[in-house]
Design a protein around this motif. Structure first.
Motif, short mmCIF file in Angstrom:
data_model
loop_
_atom_site.label_atom_id
_atom_site.label_comp_id
_atom_site.label_asym_id
_atom_site.label_seq_id
_atom_site.Cartn_x
_atom_site.Cartn_y
_atom_site.Cartn_z
N UNK A 1 -3.61 11.51 11.24
CA UNK A 1 -3.35 11.95 9.87
C UNK A 1 -2.58 10.89 9.08
N UNK A 2 -1.62 10.26 9.73
CA UNK A 2 -0.85 9.20 9.06
C UNK A 2 -1.77 8.05 8.68
N UNK A 3 -2.63 7.64 9.60
CA UNK A 3 -3.55 6.54 9.33
C UNK A 3 -4.50 6.89 8.18
N UNK A 4 -5.00 8.13 8.17
CA UNK A 4 -5.91 8.56 7.10
C UNK A 4 -5.19 8.57 5.76
N UNK A 5 -3.98 9.11 5.73
CA UNK A 5 -3.21 9.14 4.48
C UNK A 5 -2.88 7.74 4.01
N UNK A 6 -2.49 6.87 4.93
CA UNK A 6 -2.13 5.50 4.57
C UNK A 6 -3.33 4.75 4.00
N UNK A 7 -4.50 4.94 4.58
CA UNK A 7 -5.67 4.24 4.06
C UNK A 7 -6.06 4.73 2.67
N UNK A 8 -5.86 6.02 2.42
CA UNK A 8 -6.16 6.55 1.09
C UNK A 8 -5.13 6.09 0.06
N UNK A 9 -3.88 6.02 0.46
CA UNK A 9 -2.82 5.59 -0.46
C UNK A 9 -2.84 4.09 -0.71
N UNK A 10 -3.32 3.32 0.25
CA UNK A 10 -3.27 1.86 0.15
C UNK A 10 -4.06 1.33 -1.05
N UNK A 11 -5.11 2.02 -1.44
CA UNK A 11 -5.94 1.53 -2.54
C UNK A 11 -5.40 1.93 -3.91
N UNK A 12 -4.41 2.82 -3.95
CA UNK A 12 -3.86 3.27 -5.23
C UNK A 12 -2.81 2.31 -5.75
N UNK A 13 -2.84 2.09 -7.04
CA UNK A 13 -1.79 1.30 -7.69
C UNK A 13 -0.80 2.25 -8.33
N UNK A 14 0.31 1.72 -8.76
CA UNK A 14 1.29 2.55 -9.46
C UNK A 14 0.67 3.13 -10.73
N UNK A 15 -0.13 2.33 -11.42
CA UNK A 15 -0.80 2.83 -12.63
C UNK A 15 -1.74 3.99 -12.31
N UNK A 16 -2.45 3.92 -11.18
CA UNK A 16 -3.31 5.04 -10.77
C UNK A 16 -2.50 6.32 -10.62
N UNK A 17 -1.36 6.22 -9.93
CA UNK A 17 -0.53 7.40 -9.71
C UNK A 17 0.01 7.96 -11.01
N UNK A 18 0.46 7.09 -11.89
CA UNK A 18 1.00 7.55 -13.17
C UNK A 18 -0.09 8.22 -14.00
N UNK A 19 -1.27 7.61 -14.03
CA UNK A 19 -2.39 8.16 -14.80
C UNK A 19 -2.80 9.53 -14.27
N UNK A 20 -2.71 9.74 -12.97
CA UNK A 20 -3.15 10.99 -12.36
C UNK A 20 -2.08 12.07 -12.38
N UNK A 21 -0.85 11.71 -12.65
CA UNK A 21 0.24 12.68 -12.62
C UNK A 21 0.11 13.67 -13.79
N UNK A 22 0.27 14.92 -13.49
CA UNK A 22 0.26 15.97 -14.50
C UNK A 22 1.64 16.61 -14.48
N UNK A 23 2.51 16.21 -15.42
CA UNK A 23 3.88 16.73 -15.41
C UNK A 23 3.97 18.25 -15.40
N UNK A 24 3.09 18.91 -16.12
CA UNK A 24 3.13 20.38 -16.15
C UNK A 24 2.78 20.96 -14.78
#
Length: 74
Positions: free
Chosen positions: A5-28
């Motif tokens: 599970x850690x390896x799977x999560x790490x591989x999915x997170x590795x391709x994300x940039x900070x901008x990706x995370x900010x763009x996808x965040x829904x504050x509400x």
């Protein structure tokens, strides 16, 4: 989490940039889920709109708990 599970999560997170995370965040949605209630966009603490180190640790603990309970989709 298991090593697989850690390896799977790490591989999915590795391709994300900070901008990706900010763009996808829904504050509400984060507020409704009480992951980071009432603080999204607060620039007073860090000057850049992000959480302080203590708040970041608390946020990560909440996310891990919700993930373990199955409240968050993988």
């Amino acid at each position: 989490m298991t090593p697989v599970q850690v390896a799977a999560a790490a591989s999915q997170l590795a391709v994300l940039t900070e901008d990706d995370l900010i763009r996808r965040a829904d504050p509400q949605e984060l507020n409704r889920a009480e992951i980071y209630p009432g603080r999204m966009g607060n620039t007073r603490r860090t000057g850049v709109g992000g959480p302080s180190p203590a708040e970041r640790s608390k946020l990560l603990r909440r996310i891990r708990r919700r993930w373990r309970r199955g409240d968050l989709a993988a």
